[in-house]
Design a protein around this motif. Structure first.
Motif, PDB file in Angstrom:
ATOM      1  N   ARG A   1       3.140 -15.322  12.748  1.00  0.00           N
ATOM      2  CA  ARG A   1       2.930 -15.066  11.326  1.00  0.00           C
ATOM      3  C   ARG A   1       4.041 -14.186  10.767  1.00  0.00           C
ATOM      4  O   ARG A   1       4.690 -13.423  11.492  1.00  0.00           O
ATOM      5  CB  ARG A   1       1.570 -14.432  11.079  1.00  0.00           C
TER       6      ARG A   1
ATOM      7  N   ARG B   1      -3.531  -4.433   0.490  1.00  0.00           N
ATOM      8  CA  ARG B   1      -4.481  -5.532   0.382  1.00  0.00           C
ATOM      9  C   ARG B   1      -5.889  -4.957   0.248  1.00  0.00           C
ATOM     10  O   ARG B   1      -6.149  -3.811   0.602  1.00  0.00           O
ATOM     11  CB  ARG B   1      -4.451  -6.428   1.630  1.00  0.00           C
TER      12      ARG B   1
ATOM     13  N   GLU C   1      -9.430  -4.707   9.268  1.00  0.00           N
ATOM     14  CA  GLU C   1      -8.559  -5.821   8.902  1.00  0.00           C
ATOM     15  C   GLU C   1      -7.210  -5.326   8.397  1.00  0.00           C
ATOM     16  O   GLU C   1      -6.165  -5.913   8.695  1.00  0.00           O
ATOM     17  CB  GLU C   1      -9.237  -6.682   7.840  1.00  0.00           C
TER      18      GLU C   1
ATOM     19  N   GLN D   1      -5.019  -4.236  11.302  1.00  0.00           N
ATOM     20  CA  GLN D   1      -4.504  -5.402  12.019  1.00  0.00           C
ATOM     21  C   GLN D   1      -3.394  -6.076  11.217  1.00  0.00           C
ATOM     22  O   GLN D   1      -2.370  -6.482  11.760  1.00  0.00           O
ATOM     23  CB  GLN D   1      -5.639  -6.390  12.299  1.00  0.00           C
ATOM     24  N   PHE D   2      -3.616  -6.186   9.909  1.00  0.00           N
ATOM     25  CA  PHE D   2      -2.628  -6.836   9.039  1.00  0.00           C
ATOM     26  C   PHE D   2      -1.285  -6.109   9.086  1.00  0.00           C
ATOM     27  O   PHE D   2      -0.222  -6.730   9.199  1.00  0.00           O
ATOM     28  CB  PHE D   2      -3.161  -6.892   7.608  1.00  0.00           C
TER      29      PHE D   2
ATOM     30  N   THR E   1      -4.226   2.175   4.775  1.00  0.00           N
ATOM     31  CA  THR E   1      -5.362   1.426   5.327  1.00  0.00           C
ATOM     32  C   THR E   1      -6.661   2.209   5.313  1.00  0.00           C
ATOM     33  O   THR E   1      -7.689   1.705   5.748  1.00  0.00           O
ATOM     34  CB  THR E   1      -5.071   1.003   6.785  1.00  0.00           C
TER      35      THR E   1
ATOM     36  N   PRO F   1       4.254  -8.294   7.761  1.00  0.00           N
ATOM     37  CA  PRO F   1       3.430  -7.858   6.615  1.00  0.00           C
ATOM     38  C   PRO F   1       4.242  -7.447   5.402  1.00  0.00           C
ATOM     39  O   PRO F   1       3.784  -7.590   4.270  1.00  0.00           O
ATOM     40  CB  PRO F   1       2.612  -6.697   7.189  1.00  0.00           C
TER      41      PRO F   1
END
Length: 901
Positions: A895, A845, A851, A854-855, A645, A898
């Protein structure tokens, strides 16, 4: 063989000659020029005509390759300087001893493996080198570097046995290193492995393709040392004996143009073209020698084809019509393999029987003589001529394409057979036939029982063997470890700004470059530092080093750089210190290995720092890094923009979540993932002292980030624990705490852990300890040692590992990193407390750091939730409190994970 290509070869390309009379006149003119003015004048005229013919309106291109003939004509061969009969007897003895060693091991102990056929084909190539070319000492110090074909290792052992360097007992423990230790001796490793035989093997070549690229960068590093006036390497050569099938490996071919561009005439490759891979022909429907000639010539190498032995010279001399050369031009490798596997009668019928011209050439030969016609790689005189020509080459590297037979001399048991690579056992009749083929001094029973042959010490063979090596400076291969100790300056002298950062914002990459800049000014250490980048030095903030120390270039700088007026302008120099290898991670790590093993290869300790995108390291070139480990490398690998990240915007193939795990699997690699500049400084200092002062055979993988943030002072007395792998960064107490948790963090995510600790204290009344884990790998290794010691010493007082001392008690432990969960799970079995791990499993990503964290659920809010959940499981809070945290922080519960997205 004629110096000018006979007319029949021209007609193989041009089937119809529109004006044969004019063609004949051109030929006669060229032959007349040759007779009157010599070959050099022919070269000059042909160069002029070629330049004219290549003009666009003509558009001529020369045909690729040359006839399937030797590059060195008979009249150009130098006189053979040795005793041919003795050398042939010695080669035969070594072939037998190598075979006997492998067959003995497999007959006695089952399928231990080993190879007979590769060395059988390469023995003469090795022996000419050992007897006449491979130098073990030069007047100015140092020796030749020789990369040996790995499957031919038994032959190198067989020679060392004759030389008295290895005992018969050691040969008896081929591929039985553990059993040998139990018997008080040393076994012999399967392939060249410096880690396992540290006084014998110099270069690991067992993973095919790595030897070729490594040899190129070793040759270039020798030039680097000379141009920087650190070491005189004049006269020394780098030799590589490789297989033709090995040339299929991309690493084998990836640096050919670099070798030519750098004019590495200190580099000689011998490609053993026995035309067979492990399972069959290399180019069954083509010719590998032709293909390699085209590739190497196009890359700028001097190519020497060593195809046919001296027995063929008379046939070629009588072949005025060119029948032999025409036949070879249309014979593919698959058929040549069949000819190698069959006897003289078959070859008479199927090769020489193709047409009357060939049949006439073979009329005076018996079937046995036809069977004994040698290919070039089995003829000592031809090999010597090729090696001699290679030694005289200036301005470019040389490759010798040597045509051999795989399993040479093994007859029906293996010569040229599809199964020959797997041949590890021979029957009694096969062994006796092999004895007969090479006229070995063994009875039938001795041959059948695989008796080793060692002539008497005063025999002509042994006296000759030792005399040749004495003249060349001693035994090879041999690995030496004598190198000077280099003092490392005090840490405060170059890293005080990092130890007492005082909240100044910087990335750990910036901190590293600043420390490196200071270290480069220190003497004598600074001269021994080798900064290496594959490319993008500016990305890593190293542009200021361009002017300071320059980029190494063997051509200097023959242009005016576009940014010449800039403070950070690009500067290449003959004595430049940076190795910038272009977009080639394989090349950069090969340069790093050359520098990292300079202490043993050259007796000159160097300290390389190779910095790269961490995703493009162990994942991409891990095999080369393992080879460096085998070679006992010393230096630093720095995985920049590390973590999944930390590199915002780049995406899946740039974001690294696993390099630390791959690095941790290498026993002599120390892996650290520091968050702060002070931690990095301590680790650098410790590593340099281990490698340069204590001369330990270790290397370091350090992660560094491109994210700038406030850098705290390193707590006093923390340095020792930074090296051990973890220290307590802070403790946040609460008057009436709901409970206590311990948060572990490393690298890019430690700051999220620190932020989560503040939230837990202020919003949830939880007492928190924050621990900076600089290395889960080092914690795990030390804990394993302690666990093993306790298991083997049940009556002694039990030892306690550092990680267990730090994390005593039942307070829940939550670990979060920028890597896969397996990284912090390395310490799971050494904790008694409940342990929760957060990581970045899954594909990367493209987005911002916020972001991305968090993902992957490694941000501060997820860490808080994990801590509260751990306390709930201990009964210190209820589910409603955890749900409250989910709602407060906007965490989406439904959700998909990941790692599934």
């Amino acid at each position: 063989m004629n110096n000018i290509t006979p007319p029949f070869l021209w007609h193989t390309v041009h089937q119809q000659d529109p004006d044969p009379v004019e063609t004949a006149e051109w030929r006669e003119a060229l032959e007349s020029l040759l007779q009157a003015s010599g070959s050099q004048r022919v070269h000059d005229i042909m160069d002029m005509l070629t330049e004219l013919a290549r003009q666009p309106h003509i558009g001529w291109q020369p045909p690729r390759g040359t006839p399937y003939l030797n590059s060195i004509a008979v009249e150009q061969q130098p006189a053979f300087p040795g005793d041919l009969a003795i050398e042939e007897r010695l080669a035969s003895i070594m072939r037998w001893n190598a075979l006997a060693m492998v067959v003995r091991a497999n007959a006695a102990y089952g399928e231990l493996g080993g190879h007979i056929a590769s060395y059988a084909s390469a023995a003469d190539l090795f022996e000419v080198g050992f007897n006449h070319f491979f130098r073990a000492a030069y007047p100015n110090g140092g020796d030749d570097l020789v990369f040996f074909q790995p499957h031919s290792a038994p032959g190198v052992y067989a020679r060392a046995f004759l030389e008295g360097r290895l005992s018969e007992a050691q040969l008896g423990y081929y591929r039985q290193e553990l059993s040998a230790q139990q018997q008080g001796t040393q076994g012999l490793s399967s392939y060249p492995h410096p880690w396992l035989m540290p006084d014998f093997w110099q270069f690991p070549t067992g993973s095919m393709g790595l030897g070729p690229i490594s040899s190129i960068y070793q040759a270039r590093f020798m030039r680097y040392l000379s141009h920087r006036q650190l070491l005189d390497t004049r006269g020394r050569k780098v030799w590589g004996v490789f297989g033709d099938g090995e040339m299929d490996e991309p690493e084998s071919m990836s640096a050919l143009t670099l070798a030519a561009r750098e004019q590495l005439d200190n580099l000689i490759w011998v490609v053993n073209c026995n035309l067979q891979r492990l399972d069959g022909p290399v180019r069954g429907n083509g010719r590998i020698i032709d293909e390699l000639e085209t590739l190497f010539t196009g890359a700028g190498w001097h190519v020497i084809k060593l195809v046919w032995g001296s027995d063929w010279d008379g046939l070629f001399a009588r072949d005025h019509a060119g029948a032999l050369t025409r036949a070879f031009a249309h014979t593919v490798d698959g058929q040549l393999q069949t000819f190698a596997a069959k006897d003289g009668r078959y070859n008479r019928e199927h090769f020489f029987g193709q047409n009357p011209e060939l049949a006439a050439l073979a009329q005076g030969l018996t079937d046995e003589q036809i069977d004994r016609l040698k290919r070039g790689g089995h003829d000592l005189v031809k090999i010597h001529a090729a090696y001699h020509a290679a030694m005289q080459t200036e301005g470019c590297p040389t490759v010798i394409l040597a045509h051999t037979k795989k399993g040479y001399g093994m007859g029906e048991a293996g010569q040229g057979r599809m199964t020959t690579h797997q041949q590890k056992k021979l029957e009694r009749d096969d062994l006796i036939a092999y004895r007969n083929r090479f006229n070995l001094p063994l009875t039938d029973e001795q041959a059948a029982s695989l008796t080793l042959v060692r002539p008497a010490a005063d025999s002509p063979e042994m006296q000759y063997l030792h005399a040749r090596r004495r003249e060349l400076g001693g035994a090879l291969p041999a690995r030496r470890t004598q190198a000077d100790v280099i003092a490392v300056p005090p840490l405060a002298q170059y890293g005080q700004f990092a130890l007492q950062a005082g909240g100044k914002e910087m990335s750990t990459t910036m901190a590293f470059v600043r420390m490196l800049s200071s270290l480069l000014k220190e003497r004598p250490l600074g001269q021994r530092i080798v900064p290496i980048v594959a490319d993008e030095a500016r990305t890593f903030g190293m542009a200021n080093l361009f002017k300071q120390i320059g980029i190494y270039s063997s051509a200097g700088q023959q242009y005016e750089p576009e940014d010449i007026g800039s403070v950070l302008s690009y500067r290449e120099a003959l004595d430049g210190q940076i190795l910038e290898e272009g977009i080639s991670e394989a090349g950069a790590i090969s340069s790093w290995t050359a520098a990292a093993t300079s202490y043993s290869v050259h007796g000159l300790a160097m300290l390389p720092f190779y910095i790269y995108y961490s995703m493009f390291g162990f994942q991409r070139i891990g095999d080369l890094i393992w080879a460096a480990a085998d070679q006992r490398a010393r230096g630093f690998l720095l995985g920049a923009t590390s973590g999944r990240t930390t590199l915002g915007g780049e995406g899946l193939q740039h974001q690294d979540g696993s390099s630390v795990m791959q690095a941790a699997a290498i026993p002599n690699c120390k892996v650290y993932d520091p968050c702060f500049a002070g931690e990095l400084a301590v680790i650098l200092d410790h590593g340099m002292r281990q490698m340069m002062e204590q001369q330990q055979d270790v290397f370091y993988y350090l992660t560094v980030m491109n994210e700038s943030y406030a850098q705290p002072d390193l707590p006093e007395a923390a340095a020792q624990n930074v090296i051990k792998g973890m220290y307590r960064f802070t403790h946040l107490s609460v008057p009436e705490a709901r409970g206590k948790v311990r948060l572990l963090g490393s690298g890019a995510i430690l700051r999220e852990v620190i932020a989560a600790a503040s939230l837990l204290q202020q919003e949830w009344q939880v007492e928190v300890e924050v621990w900076s884990v600089t290395s889960f790998a080092e914690l795990s290794r030390e804990a394993q040692e302690v666990e093993r010691w306790n298991r083997l010493h049940p009556q002694d007082e039990a030892r306690v590992a550092h990680v267990s001392q730090c994390l005593q008690g039942e307070a829940p432990v939550i670990a979060a990193t920028d890597y896969v969960r397996a990284w912090p799970m390395l310490i799971a079995s050494y904790l008694r407390a409940p342990y929760t791990v957060l990581g970045t499993d899954g594909f990367g990503r493209s987005d911002t750091r916020l972001e991305l964290r968090q993902f992957f659920e490694v941000d501060r809010h997820q860490i808080v939730l994990a801590a509260l959940q751990s306390l709930r499981q201990q009964g210190r809070c209820d589910a409603a409190l955890c749900q409250q945290a989910i709602e407060r922080y906007g965490i989406t519960s439904e959700r998909e994970a990941p790692w599934h997205r």
